[in-house]
Design a protein around this motif. Structure first.
Motif, mmCIF file in Angstrom:
data_model
loop_
_atom_site.group_PDB
_atom_site.id
_atom_site.type_symbol
_atom_site.label_atom_id
_atom_site.label_comp_id
_atom_site.label_asym_id
_atom_site.label_seq_id
_atom_site.Cartn_x
_atom_site.Cartn_y
_atom_site.Cartn_z
ATOM 1 N N ASN A 1 39.435 40.410 24.043
ATOM 2 C CA ASN A 1 39.087 40.375 25.238
ATOM 3 C C ASN A 1 37.518 40.130 25.610
ATOM 4 O O ASN A 1 36.639 41.004 25.252
ATOM 5 C CB ASN A 1 39.372 41.730 26.157
ATOM 6 C CG ASN A 1 39.487 41.674 27.735
ATOM 7 O OD1 ASN A 1 40.043 41.174 28.348
ATOM 8 N ND2 ASN A 1 38.392 42.387 28.037
ATOM 9 N N ASP B 1 52.363 44.216 32.059
ATOM 10 C CA ASP B 1 51.716 45.807 31.813
ATOM 11 C C ASP B 1 52.263 46.471 32.742
ATOM 12 O O ASP B 1 53.114 46.202 33.660
ATOM 13 C CB ASP B 1 50.048 45.439 31.987
ATOM 14 C CG ASP B 1 49.333 46.657 31.258
ATOM 15 O OD1 ASP B 1 50.199 47.455 30.505
ATOM 16 O OD2 ASP B 1 48.155 46.631 31.221
ATOM 17 N N HIS C 1 40.145 40.309 31.312
ATOM 18 C CA HIS C 1 40.407 40.990 32.493
ATOM 19 C C HIS C 1 39.391 40.552 33.572
ATOM 20 O O HIS C 1 38.060 40.886 33.476
ATOM 21 C CB HIS C 1 40.167 42.538 32.096
ATOM 22 C CG HIS C 1 41.434 42.911 31.465
ATOM 23 N ND1 HIS C 1 41.884 42.819 30.101
ATOM 24 C CD2 HIS C 1 42.490 44.108 31.767
ATOM 25 C CE1 HIS C 1 42.864 43.217 30.019
ATOM 26 N NE2 HIS C 1 43.054 44.262 30.986
ATOM 27 N N TYR D 1 48.918 37.419 32.390
ATOM 28 C CA TYR D 1 49.051 38.953 32.484
ATOM 29 C C TYR D 1 49.459 39.246 33.766
ATOM 30 O O TYR D 1 49.164 38.636 34.644
ATOM 31 C CB TYR D 1 47.883 39.509 32.006
ATOM 32 C CG TYR D 1 47.580 41.117 32.281
ATOM 33 C CD1 TYR D 1 47.589 41.921 31.516
ATOM 34 C CD2 TYR D 1 47.560 41.401 33.633
ATOM 35 C CE1 TYR D 1 47.488 43.290 31.684
ATOM 36 C CE2 TYR D 1 47.378 42.878 33.960
ATOM 37 C CZ TYR D 1 47.407 43.731 32.900
ATOM 38 O OH TYR D 1 47.328 44.934 33.275
ATOM 39 N N THR E 1 44.402 37.874 33.410
ATOM 40 C CA THR E 1 45.043 38.801 34.239
ATOM 41 C C THR E 1 45.392 38.012 35.726
ATOM 42 O O THR E 1 44.293 38.283 36.429
ATOM 43 C CB THR E 1 44.209 39.932 34.158
ATOM 44 O OG1 THR E 1 42.867 39.723 34.540
ATOM 45 C CG2 THR E 1 44.166 40.904 33.179
ATOM 46 N N SER F 1 50.639 42.774 35.943
ATOM 47 C CA SER F 1 51.195 44.154 36.435
ATOM 48 C C SER F 1 52.402 44.418 37.017
ATOM 49 O O SER F 1 52.559 43.887 38.210
ATOM 50 C CB SER F 1 49.922 44.886 36.827
ATOM 51 O OG SER F 1 50.205 46.180 37.206
ATOM 52 N N HIS G 1 46.329 42.996 38.381
ATOM 53 C CA HIS G 1 46.057 44.147 37.765
ATOM 54 C C HIS G 1 46.590 45.263 38.526
ATOM 55 O O HIS G 1 47.224 44.831 39.265
ATOM 56 C CB HIS G 1 44.533 44.435 37.164
ATOM 57 C CG HIS G 1 44.756 45.391 35.961
ATOM 58 N ND1 HIS G 1 44.396 46.483 36.241
ATOM 59 C CD2 HIS G 1 44.566 44.949 34.757
ATOM 60 C CE1 HIS G 1 44.497 47.165 34.774
ATOM 61 N NE2 HIS G 1 44.516 46.331 34.041
ATOM 62 N N GLU H 1 38.740 48.643 35.184
ATOM 63 C CA GLU H 1 39.747 47.760 36.076
ATOM 64 C C GLU H 1 40.861 48.785 36.782
ATOM 65 O O GLU H 1 41.490 49.213 35.968
ATOM 66 C CB GLU H 1 40.262 46.662 35.149
ATOM 67 C CG GLU H 1 41.171 47.250 34.046
ATOM 68 C CD GLU H 1 40.519 48.060 32.801
ATOM 69 O OE1 GLU H 1 41.135 48.432 32.129
ATOM 70 O OE2 GLU H 1 39.139 47.597 32.726
#
Length: 485
Positions: free
Chosen positions: A358, A245, A60, A184, A132, A186, A135, A71
């Motif tokens: 992580n 996510d 992250h 990753y 990520t 979002s 995010h 985050e």
């Protein structure tokens, strides 16, 4: 250059947030109750390969690392422990959000060196990675063409660096060492005016207008999301996993009313996962899609967060967990001991899962030195015991007291890991290894040691006699017995 006043404000802000930094429990992701096996044979094959890898790296990283805050969540207008705003900008929500988004203008991780991460992760025995790319706050860590809120925009100091497109650099570096690559992403985007429409104030993590009343605006957001994911699937080399996510962005008919946070989702937030997945797999054949908490064809494996299930789940799964207390960088974070991480890995794998660990890079673009120390210790242990971790599957009884089991998927070999309270290992003179089954036992050995073991097969498993020389083998944290039938 920054003024002395600006530096003082940053120091005060950091000091406030170090004291209030929360653990990595910002959003608890309940596991979906039902699993739907992918129809695509290439996806099933990729899942099988992924299950063999067992140990992965999660990262992250974003502008929030400059403040050492959780985050994204501090700009979410919810009154939860992980959304608390502290420091000199926290008097008003709008003032805080403006200062948070202004972090883009000071983000300059000049120590960014992905090859250093690859070397450490590879030594630790990690085999895949998830990064990520974006995010919930919407700041893109890749060179997207859909927004200027990104690391490569001219407002970001690091944009002048030749390696400013950090997602591409990270993917390329890890891919060169044969890691599986995961993006990753979002689904929520709290910077996008088509998700949090400035006409209305944001109320919570969800879209702040009713998509059914404003379909044109929602379709713009769907196109924006599709286009960003398409960029990742076409311009960043081979990608194996699309790790999505923001589970509240979902069709309303998929909401599980037994889950507290899902009951608060007010609108249908369907972004057309069928279209996204089809595009991804056209460009990345066999792509594993992980639409977290949304049971169905696009949650190809489940992701229990910060926990180890007590028993196998009966479908592909991965525990994602922080090495420290926080998902993102926090100054002075307390890292788990090497022993604890090793034992967590054993427990996860004994249940048939993968372990995604992580580490949050800091604002300078590097990890805390403690993270490197942990990975080095884990690597030392994996060099001796890795054969009981990789290419393994769960086998009954899974565990018995402080002993945890795995089975090589291609043979009748079982591995019994004995965990110890102390980092140093001190075997008892006799030991019982409970095991089910009546297969004829051929050999029992201790990985990393040439010591000869005396053993006999019993009705309940195996009885071992260990000479005192077993304690001088230099083993640490957990020992592994190889049991061949």
């Amino acid at each position: 250059m920054t003024s002395s006043y600006e530096n003082l404000v940053k120091c005060l802000f950091a000091a406030c947030l170090i004291l209030s930094a929360t653990a990595g429990t910002a959003q608890q992701h309940n596991m979906s109750k039902e699993y739907q096996q992918p129809e695509d044979p290439a996806v099933r094959q990729k899942l099988e390969q992924w299950q063999d890898l067992k140990f992965g790296l999660f990262m992250h990283w974003g502008t929030y690392s400059q403040w050492g805050v959780v985050e994204s969540w501090s700009i979410c207008p919810e009154d939860e422990g992980w959304t608390q705003r502290k420091g000199p900008y926290s008097e008003t929500y709008e003032g805080y959000k403006k200062a948070y988004e202004n972090l883009q203008t000071t983000f300059n991780p000049v120590k960014f060196n992905p090859e250093k991460w690859v070397k450490a992760a590879k030594y630790a025995g990690m085999k895949y990675m998830i990064f990520t790319t974006k995010h919930h706050d919407g700041f893109s860590m890749f060179d997207t063409k859909q927004t200027d809120y990104k690391i490569t925009d001219s407002k970001t100091p690091f944009s002048k660096d030749s390696r400013a497109n950090v997602t591409k650099e990270i993917f390329n570096s890890f891919r060169k060492d044969n890691f599986m690559i995961g993006a990753y992403f979002s689904k929520a985007d709290w910077h996008s005016p088509d998700y949090w429409w400035p006409y209305f104030p944001p109320k919570d993590r969800n879209v702040n207008y009713d998509p059914s009343k404003y379909p044109e605006k929602w379709n713009k957001f769907k196109d924006f999301t599709f286009n960003q994911i398409q960029e990742l699937m076409t311009g960043y080399g081979k990608v194996d996993i699309l790790w999505l996510d923001g589970g509240w962005v979902r069709p309303k008919n998929t909401i599980d009313t037994a889950v507290d946070w899902q009951r608060t989702i007010p609108y249908d937030q369907d972004i057309d996962m069928a279209k996204i997945a089809a595009m991804g797999r056209r460009n990345q054949p066999g792509l594993i899609v992980v639409d977290r908490t949304v049971a169905g064809p696009y949650e190809n494996y489940t992701t229990p967060e910060q926990e180890v299930p007590e028993r196998p789940l009966g479908s592909p799964w991965e525990t994602c967990m922080t090495m420290g207390n926080s998902w993102s960088y926090v100054p002075g974070d307390q890292y788990k001991s090497s022993q604890k991480i090793i034992q967590l890995l054993i427990k996860v794998v004994s249940r048939g899962g993968n372990f995604l660990m992580n580490i949050g890079p800091g604002p300078d673009g590097d990890w805390d030195p403690e993270a490197y120390k942990r990975l080095s210790d884990i690597g030392d242990w994996m060099k001796i015991n890795g054969e009981g971790i990789y290419n393994s599957r769960a086998v009954a009884p899974y565990s018995a007291g402080d002993i945890f089991y795995t089975k090589n998927k291609n043979s009748n070999t079982i591995y019994a890991f004995k965990l110890f309270d102390n980092k140093s290992i001190n075997f008892p003179s006799t030991m019982e290894i409970p095991l089910e089954g009546s297969e004829k036992l051929k050999k029992v050995s201790l990985l990393g040691s040439n010591v000869k073991l005396r053993w006999r097969q019993t009705e309940n498993g195996i009885s071992l006699t260990l000479p005192s020389s077993a304690n001088t083998a230099g083993l640490k944290s957990a020992a592994c017995f190889k049991i061949e039938y």
